[in-house]
Design a protein around this motif. Sequence first.
Motif, PDB file in Angstrom:
ATOM      1  N   SER A  21      35.087  32.871  35.334  1.00 12.50           N
ATOM      2  CA  SER A  21      36.491  32.858  34.978  1.00 12.50           C
ATOM      3  C   SER A  21      36.911  34.244  34.511  1.00 12.50           C
ATOM      4  O   SER A  21      36.127  34.967  33.897  1.00 12.50           O
ATOM      5  CB  SER A  21      36.757  31.838  33.870  1.00 12.50           C
ATOM      6  N   CYS A  22      38.145  34.596  34.806  1.00 14.47           N
ATOM      7  CA  CYS A  22      38.719  35.864  34.377  1.00 14.47           C
ATOM      8  C   CYS A  22      40.014  35.575  33.650  1.00 14.47           C
ATOM      9  O   CYS A  22      40.925  34.966  34.226  1.00 14.47           O
ATOM     10  CB  CYS A  22      38.969  36.761  35.584  1.00 14.47           C
ATOM     11  N   LEU A  23      40.065  35.997  32.403  1.00 15.58           N
ATOM     12  CA  LEU A  23      41.281  35.825  31.606  1.00 15.58           C
ATOM     13  C   LEU A  23      42.052  37.140  31.604  1.00 15.58           C
ATOM     14  O   LEU A  23      41.522  38.175  31.203  1.00 15.58           O
ATOM     15  CB  LEU A  23      40.925  35.420  30.182  1.00 15.58           C
ATOM     16  N   ALA A  24      43.296  37.070  32.061  1.00 16.53           N
ATOM     17  CA  ALA A  24      44.135  38.257  32.169  1.00 16.53           C
ATOM     18  C   ALA A  24      45.187  38.285  31.064  1.00 16.53           C
ATOM     19  O   ALA A  24      45.678  37.223  30.639  1.00 16.53           O
ATOM     20  CB  ALA A  24      44.821  38.281  33.527  1.00 16.53           C
ATOM     21  N   SER A  25      45.518  39.472  30.623  1.00 12.48           N
ATOM     22  CA  SER A  25      46.566  39.629  29.626  1.00 12.48           C
ATOM     23  C   SER A  25      47.224  40.991  29.793  1.00 12.48           C
ATOM     24  O   SER A  25      46.690  41.885  30.444  1.00 12.48           O
ATOM     25  CB  SER A  25      45.993  39.488  28.210  1.00 12.48           C
ATOM     26  N   GLY A  26      48.407  41.118  29.202  1.00 10.74           N
ATOM     27  CA  GLY A  26      49.102  42.398  29.215  1.00 10.74           C
ATOM     28  C   GLY A  26      50.026  42.611  30.391  1.00 10.74           C
ATOM     29  O   GLY A  26      50.587  43.707  30.533  1.00 10.74           O
ATOM     30  N   PHE A  27      50.179  41.608  31.234  1.00 13.99           N
ATOM     31  CA  PHE A  27      51.097  41.722  32.362  1.00 13.99           C
ATOM     32  C   PHE A  27      51.510  40.317  32.803  1.00 13.99           C
ATOM     33  O   PHE A  27      50.924  39.318  32.379  1.00 13.99           O
ATOM     34  CB  PHE A  27      50.461  42.494  33.521  1.00 13.99           C
ATOM     35  N   VAL A  64      30.343  34.811  51.588  1.00 15.76           N
ATOM     36  CA  VAL A  64      30.583  33.704  50.650  1.00 15.76           C
ATOM     37  C   VAL A  64      31.517  32.643  51.229  1.00 15.76           C
ATOM     38  O   VAL A  64      31.695  31.581  50.620  1.00 15.76           O
ATOM     39  CB  VAL A  64      31.150  34.221  49.312  1.00 15.76           C
ATOM     40  N   LYS A  65      32.096  32.924  52.389  1.00 11.75           N
ATOM     41  CA  LYS A  65      33.054  31.995  52.984  1.00 11.75           C
ATOM     42  C   LYS A  65      32.399  30.633  53.229  1.00 11.75           C
ATOM     43  O   LYS A  65      31.289  30.559  53.762  1.00 11.75           O
ATOM     44  CB  LYS A  65      33.574  32.588  54.297  1.00 11.75           C
ATOM     45  N   GLY A  66      33.087  29.586  52.829  1.00 13.17           N
ATOM     46  CA  GLY A  66      32.555  28.235  52.991  1.00 13.17           C
ATOM     47  C   GLY A  66      31.679  27.778  51.848  1.00 13.17           C
ATOM     48  O   GLY A  66      31.346  26.588  51.755  1.00 13.17           O
ATOM     49  N   ARG A  67      31.253  28.701  51.001  1.00 14.72           N
ATOM     50  CA  ARG A  67      30.417  28.345  49.847  1.00 14.72           C
ATOM     51  C   ARG A  67      31.197  28.432  48.531  1.00 14.72           C
ATOM     52  O   ARG A  67      30.942  27.664  47.604  1.00 14.72           O
ATOM     53  CB  ARG A  67      29.212  29.278  49.734  1.00 14.72           C
ATOM     54  N   TRP A  68      32.135  29.371  48.461  1.00 15.52           N
ATOM     55  CA  TRP A  68      32.809  29.656  47.207  1.00 15.52           C
ATOM     56  C   TRP A  68      34.305  29.425  47.335  1.00 15.52           C
ATOM     57  O   TRP A  68      34.871  29.489  48.429  1.00 15.52           O
ATOM     58  CB  TRP A  68      32.543  31.095  46.793  1.00 15.52           C
ATOM     59  N   ILE A  69      34.923  29.198  46.164  1.00 17.70           N
ATOM     60  CA  ILE A  69      36.367  28.965  46.119  1.00 17.70           C
ATOM     61  C   ILE A  69      36.978  29.791  44.998  1.00 17.70           C
ATOM     62  O   ILE A  69      36.525  29.703  43.850  1.00 17.70           O
ATOM     63  CB  ILE A  69      36.686  27.473  45.886  1.00 17.70           C
ATOM     64  N   ILE A  70      37.991  30.558  45.344  1.00 15.82           N
ATOM     65  CA  ILE A  70      38.746  31.297  44.334  1.00 15.82           C
ATOM     66  C   ILE A  70      40.033  30.532  44.057  1.00 15.82           C
ATOM     67  O   ILE A  70      40.659  29.974  44.969  1.00 15.82           O
ATOM     68  CB  ILE A  70      39.047  32.743  44.789  1.00 15.82           C
ATOM     69  N   SER A  71      40.422  30.488  42.803  1.00 12.61           N
ATOM     70  CA  SER A  71      41.649  29.783  42.433  1.00 12.61           C
ATOM     71  C   SER A  71      42.265  30.461  41.218  1.00 12.61           C
ATOM     72  O   SER A  71      41.594  31.214  40.514  1.00 12.61           O
ATOM     73  CB  SER A  71      41.351  28.311  42.131  1.00 12.61           C
ATOM     74  N   ARG A  72      43.529  30.154  40.985  1.00 13.50           N
ATOM     75  CA  ARG A  72      44.208  30.728  39.833  1.00 13.50           C
ATOM     76  C   ARG A  72      45.005  29.652  39.118  1.00 13.50           C
ATOM     77  O   ARG A  72      45.451  28.677  39.739  1.00 13.50           O
ATOM     78  CB  ARG A  72      45.117  31.884  40.259  1.00 13.50           C
ATOM     79  N   ASP A  73      45.166  29.868  37.818  1.00 14.43           N
ATOM     80  CA  ASP A  73      45.997  28.993  37.005  1.00 14.43           C
ATOM     81  C   ASP A  73      47.005  29.888  36.292  1.00 14.43           C
ATOM     82  O   ASP A  73      46.662  30.549  35.307  1.00 14.43           O
ATOM     83  CB  ASP A  73      45.138  28.212  36.015  1.00 14.43           C
ATOM     84  N   ASN A  77      46.823  32.067  32.849  1.00 15.00           N
ATOM     85  CA  ASN A  77      46.507  33.467  33.189  1.00 15.00           C
ATOM     86  C   ASN A  77      45.036  33.648  33.526  1.00 15.00           C
ATOM     87  O   ASN A  77      44.388  34.615  33.084  1.00 15.00           O
ATOM     88  CB  ASN A  77      46.892  34.419  32.049  1.00 15.00           C
ATOM     89  N   THR A  78      44.499  32.727  34.296  1.00 15.44           N
ATOM     90  CA  THR A  78      43.097  32.814  34.674  1.00 15.44           C
ATOM     91  C   THR A  78      42.927  32.771  36.186  1.00 15.44           C
ATOM     92  O   THR A  78      43.725  32.163  36.907  1.00 15.44           O
ATOM     93  CB  THR A  78      42.276  31.674  34.067  1.00 15.44           C
ATOM     94  N   VAL A  79      41.875  33.422  36.638  1.00 18.42           N
ATOM     95  CA  VAL A  79      41.450  33.329  38.029  1.00 18.42           C
ATOM     96  C   VAL A  79      39.967  32.989  38.018  1.00 18.42           C
ATOM     97  O   VAL A  79      39.165  33.659  37.367  1.00 18.42           O
ATOM     98  CB  VAL A  79      41.750  34.617  38.820  1.00 18.42           C
ATOM     99  N   ASP A  80      39.611  31.900  38.673  1.00 21.64           N
ATOM    100  CA  ASP A  80      38.249  31.387  38.679  1.00 21.64           C
ATOM    101  C   ASP A  80      37.583  31.618  40.023  1.00 21.64           C
ATOM    102  O   ASP A  80      38.249  31.680  41.063  1.00 21.64           O
ATOM    103  CB  ASP A  80      38.249  29.895  38.376  1.00 21.64           C
ATOM    104  N   LEU A  81      36.266  31.700  39.977  1.00 22.69           N
ATOM    105  CA  LEU A  81      35.472  31.798  41.191  1.00 22.69           C
ATOM    106  C   LEU A  81      34.391  30.727  41.110  1.00 22.69           C
ATOM    107  O   LEU A  81      33.441  30.856  40.327  1.00 22.69           O
ATOM    108  CB  LEU A  81      34.847  33.182  41.333  1.00 22.69           C
ATOM    109  N   GLU A  82      34.567  29.676  41.874  1.00 16.49           N
ATOM    110  CA  GLU A  82      33.581  28.595  41.933  1.00 16.49           C
ATOM    111  C   GLU A  82      32.541  28.964  42.978  1.00 16.49           C
ATOM    112  O   GLU A  82      32.842  29.075  44.173  1.00 16.49           O
ATOM    113  CB  GLU A  82      34.257  27.273  42.304  1.00 16.49           C
ATOM    114  N   MET A  83      31.315  29.152  42.524  1.00 20.58           N
ATOM    115  CA  MET A  83      30.242  29.615  43.401  1.00 20.58           C
ATOM    116  C   MET A  83      29.245  28.480  43.615  1.00 20.58           C
ATOM    117  O   MET A  83      28.563  28.067  42.670  1.00 20.58           O
ATOM    118  CB  MET A  83      29.544  30.824  42.773  1.00 20.58           C
TER     119      MET A  83
END
Length: 114
Positions: A21-27, A64-73, A77-83
């Motif tokens: 997970s990536c937590l973003a701030s400041g923008f 990683v195509k077909g194995r992983w999923i990127i998503s955002r909320d 303010n998060t972007v996740d990478l399901e591996m």
Amino acid sequence: QVQLVESGGGLVKPGESLTLSCLASGFDFKHYTMDWYRQVPGKEREFVARVWETNRTPDYADSVKGRWIISRDNSKNTVDLEMNNLMPEDTALYYCSRPTGNYWGRGTQVTVAS
């Protein structure tokens, strides 16, 4: 100021799953494309996945195509990478990035080993 903070890395066995997970701030997060990259010592940083600020289909590296999923909320303010189905060659330091302005987090380590 722009801050990107990754979390969720760790040591897992081949075939297991992990979500970063990536937590973003400041923008205003919802208006920006976000990326995940990875780097192994001695090698160049490698693109992994991209999620757009629109409904455009995410992009993935072939490895990683077909194995992983990127998503955002955008509410969090998060972007996740399901591996999924992790392999030893996925071992790397994983970085979150906002390509506009070239902003990077400090990374989170993922190690896949039996």
